[in-house]
Design a protein around this motif. Structure first.
Motif, mmCIF file in Angstrom:
data_model
loop_
_atom_site.group_PDB
_atom_site.id
_atom_site.type_symbol
_atom_site.label_atom_id
_atom_site.label_comp_id
_atom_site.label_asym_id
_atom_site.label_seq_id
_atom_site.Cartn_x
_atom_site.Cartn_y
_atom_site.Cartn_z
ATOM 1 N N GLU A 1 0.811 -1.223 0.000
ATOM 2 C CA GLU A 1 0.000 0.000 0.000
ATOM 3 C C GLU A 1 0.842 1.270 0.000
ATOM 4 O O GLU A 1 0.346 2.343 -0.336
ATOM 5 C CB GLU A 1 -0.926 0.003 1.214
ATOM 6 N N MET A 2 2.116 1.160 0.370
ATOM 7 C CA MET A 2 2.983 2.332 0.419
ATOM 8 C C MET A 2 3.646 2.617 -0.924
ATOM 9 O O MET A 2 4.266 3.656 -1.101
ATOM 10 C CB MET A 2 4.063 2.131 1.489
ATOM 11 N N SER A 3 3.521 1.697 -1.858
ATOM 12 C CA SER A 3 4.142 1.875 -3.167
ATOM 13 C C SER A 3 3.412 2.938 -3.971
ATOM 14 O O SER A 3 2.177 3.014 -3.971
ATOM 15 C CB SER A 3 4.140 0.555 -3.931
ATOM 16 N N GLY A 4 4.170 3.751 -4.685
ATOM 17 C CA GLY A 4 3.566 4.767 -5.541
ATOM 18 C C GLY A 4 2.712 4.157 -6.636
ATOM 19 O O GLY A 4 1.653 4.702 -6.986
ATOM 20 N N THR B 1 0.952 1.296 -6.559
ATOM 21 C CA THR B 1 -0.331 0.830 -6.047
ATOM 22 C C THR B 1 -1.232 1.995 -5.661
ATOM 23 O O THR B 1 -2.451 1.940 -5.848
ATOM 24 C CB THR B 1 -0.137 -0.098 -4.832
ATOM 25 N N GLN B 2 -0.650 3.059 -5.150
ATOM 26 C CA GLN B 2 -1.451 4.219 -4.795
ATOM 27 C C GLN B 2 -2.051 4.869 -6.040
ATOM 28 O O GLN B 2 -3.217 5.282 -6.030
ATOM 29 C CB GLN B 2 -0.592 5.216 -4.013
ATOM 30 N N ARG B 3 -1.267 4.942 -7.110
ATOM 31 C CA ARG B 3 -1.791 5.492 -8.376
ATOM 32 C C ARG B 3 -2.878 4.584 -8.937
ATOM 33 O O ARG B 3 -3.895 5.070 -9.451
ATOM 34 C CB ARG B 3 -0.648 5.654 -9.391
ATOM 35 N N ALA C 1 -4.883 2.584 -7.245
ATOM 36 C CA ALA C 1 -6.090 2.738 -6.422
ATOM 37 C C ALA C 1 -6.842 4.009 -6.802
ATOM 38 O O ALA C 1 -8.080 4.026 -6.867
ATOM 39 C CB ALA C 1 -5.720 2.748 -4.945
ATOM 40 N N GLN C 2 -6.101 5.085 -7.071
ATOM 41 C CA GLN C 2 -6.737 6.340 -7.464
ATOM 42 C C GLN C 2 -7.354 6.234 -8.854
ATOM 43 O O GLN C 2 -8.467 6.728 -9.094
ATOM 44 C CB GLN C 2 -5.720 7.479 -7.432
ATOM 45 N N ASP D 1 -14.144 2.720 -4.163
ATOM 46 C CA ASP D 1 -12.879 2.079 -3.839
ATOM 47 C C ASP D 1 -12.953 0.579 -4.106
ATOM 48 O O ASP D 1 -14.034 -0.008 -4.206
ATOM 49 C CB ASP D 1 -12.527 2.294 -2.360
#
Length: 367
Positions: free
Chosen positions: A286-289, A291-293, A295-296, A305
């Motif tokens: 979840e801290m990876s850029g 995965t965050q991109r 998810a967005q 979500d």
């Protein structure tokens, strides 16, 4: 049984005849740099299966969108194939015979009919989730992603036996009568015995003195619980805390289970403290850029979500599409590594150890 076969044969010949009439051969080639993708899964909002597979399909669509931006010509057709559906009816619909690859099915009882169809028309068939049976061992068109618990246990045993040879194994009986970890713990004990490796067994109910006697003061200890449940795991961590507080020379490494990834958010510090290794075939950081991109992007595209699940179904669909459609070996959550069976298709053998290091870092060790 004969009647069912004749019904299938009749249906199959109808499909084949219709295709031949249109000039479509079983080995029909697609246009250069073009791929026709079929998805035959329960795509509905009736129950959990439908919602999970819909999210998986949505993740695939996000991957296809990216691949199209890279210049790929991709055509996607999706068919709702719920648990009570006869796949032969789906196979009669337009567009099925021209697919280059089909992601299907969710249910074991549908595998044989779909597999025979894909074999006849030289279509790659990706079985993305849990099924029973051995069609992959007989059908060269099948790619089976799912790995059974027994397969994972076998690989985990191999990794412990080969990678932790300098450790003193300690098995903790957690008194969980519902545990299904026996194939792993008993299997590992058998391998250790065959190698002449001494190990100890202790119990969560043992006194602190008796508990401590199972641990080595001269070797690092590899601790294995016989359950994957969170309540017992927390009690074991408390027991280990008391042990190291009373014996500063004790070195401990934990070897856990895939389920522990569900508890990592609440136990990350303890996992790091005890140098924990967790076997798995997926990992969502979840801290990876990236995965965050993702998810967005998912939120922007579908206005909600992803489900609170591990593995995330949308991320799984994304990785599967990237691999099978785009030929990408980089992964966001779900690595894939296929080994050909002797006379059939391909089994996924991807395996990782997620290592929670004592410095707070996390490594995903791939094998």
């Amino acid at each position: 049984m004969v009647k069912n076969f004749l019904i299938f044969l009749t249906t199959f010949l109808v499909v084949a005849s219709a295709a031949m009439a249109q000039g479509v051969q079983p080995s029909a080639a697609t246009a250069k740099n073009s791929i026709n993708v079929g998805v035959m899964l329960p795509l509905h909002d009736i129950d959990g299966d439908g919602r999970r597979m819909t999210e998986y399909y949505q993740g695939m669509l996000l991957a296809v969108k990216e691949l199209k931006k890279e210049g790929m010509n991709i055509n996607v057709r999706a068919w709702n194939l719920p648990i009570d559906a006869d796949p032969r009816a789906t196979l009669l619909q337009d567009g099925t015979t021209t697919c280059d690859i089909i992601f299907t099915p969710l249910y074991t009882k549908q595998v044989k009919v779909l597999g025979d169809f894909c074999r006849a028309y030289k279509i790659k068939m990706v079985i993305p989730f849990s099924i029973n049976g051995n069609e992959v061992d007989k059908n060269p068109q099948i790619y089976q992603v799912y790995q059974s618990p027994d397969e994972m246990y076998t690989t985990s045993i191999q990794r412990v036996a080969e990678d932790f040879t300098q450790y003193h194994p300690v098995f903790i009986d957690c008194n969980d009568t519902t545990s299904r970890k026996g194939p792993f713990t008993f299997g590992l004990r058998k391998v250790l015995e065959d190698k002449g490796v001494q190990y100890n067994i202790t119990n969560l109910r043992s006194s602190e003195e008796m508990f401590a006697r199972s641990f080595s003061l001269t070797q690092p200890n590899l601790v294995i619980l016989n359950t994957g449940r969170s309540p017992e795991m927390r009690i074991a961590l408390e027991k280990l805390d008391a042990l190291v507080n009373a014996n500063r020379n004790v070195s401990i490494t934990l070897f856990g289970y895939t389920e522990w990834l569900l508890y990592a958010k609440f136990n990350k510090e303890k996992f790091a403290k005890y140098n924990t290794y967790i076997p798995t075939n997926f990992y969502y950081n979840e801290m990876s850029g990236n995965t965050q991109r993702f998810a967005q992007n998912y939120r922007n595209a579908f206005h909600h979500d992803m489900m609170n699940a591990l593995p995330h179904f949308a991320a799984t669909g994304y990785d599967h599409a990237m691999y099978f459609i785009g030929g990408k070996t980089q992964w966001m959550q779900t690595p894939l590594k296929f080994i050909k069976t002797h006379n059939g298709g391909y089994r996924n053998k991807a395996f990782m150890l997620i290592h929670y290091k004592q410095d707070g870092g996390i490594d995903a060790l791939q094998y």
